[in-house]
Design an enzyme around this catalytic site. Structure first.
Site, PDB file in Angstrom:
ATOM      1  N   GLY A  27     -27.324   8.131 -14.959  1.00  0.00           N
ATOM      2  CA  GLY A  27     -28.266   8.748 -14.033  1.00  0.00           C
ATOM      3  C   GLY A  27     -28.972   9.952 -14.628  1.00  0.00           C
ATOM      4  N   ASP A  28     -28.251  10.717 -15.424  1.00  0.00           N
ATOM      5  CA  ASP A  28     -28.841  11.878 -16.099  1.00  0.00           C
ATOM      6  C   ASP A  28     -30.006  11.441 -16.979  1.00  0.00           C
ATOM      7  OD1 ASP A  28     -28.909  14.661 -17.149  1.00  0.00           O
ATOM      8  OD2 ASP A  28     -28.166  13.704 -18.977  1.00  0.00           O
TER       9      ASP A  28
END
Length: 127
Positions: free
Chosen positions: A15-16
């Site tokens: 997600g980062d």
């Protein structure tokens, strides 16, 4: 791949990266081209306090499944010590990134883009 079986740290890892791409695209759309200015502007969106503020603001608008994932990620025991913020803020930011990673892997791209877009708006009005 069953997303609910993936640990939230791994989801946050993905997600980062996904969120970072959307942030970079957003700031480049503003006409900036110098790499140092792009980097400084991107930090505003990707630092833990900003992500934590975004997910806290959006939390009540999440689906039950999304809330469950955010809570699971936020409550996961972490061996990582945050460098520039308090542990609770860091956990909320990790939960934000895990949600983005989960939506990406689940191919819920429209939902993910909506959350990212709303997060960017929240961050721009707060930070």
């Amino acid at each position: 791949m069953e997303v609910n079986e993936i640990n939230t740290t791994a989801l946050a890892f993905l997600g980062d990266a996904v969120y970072e791409v959307y942030v970079r695209k957003h700031i480049m759309s503003q006409g900036l081209q110098a790499a140092d200015k792009l980097h400084r502007k991107a930090v505003r969106y990707v630092h833990a306090p900003a992500q934590a503020a975004a997910i806290k603001t959006l939390f009540n608008d999440l689906t039950d499944d999304e809330k469950w994932l955010v809570k699971r990620a936020r409550n996961r025991r972490s061996m990582t010590k945050p460098k520039n913020c308090d542990p609770i803020t860091y956990k909320w930011a990790t939960a934000f990134e895990a949600l983005i990673g989960s939506l990406y892997l689940s191919e819920k791209i429209e939902r993910m883009e909506d959350i990212i877009s709303r997060s960017i708006e929240i961050i721009e009005s707060t930070f």
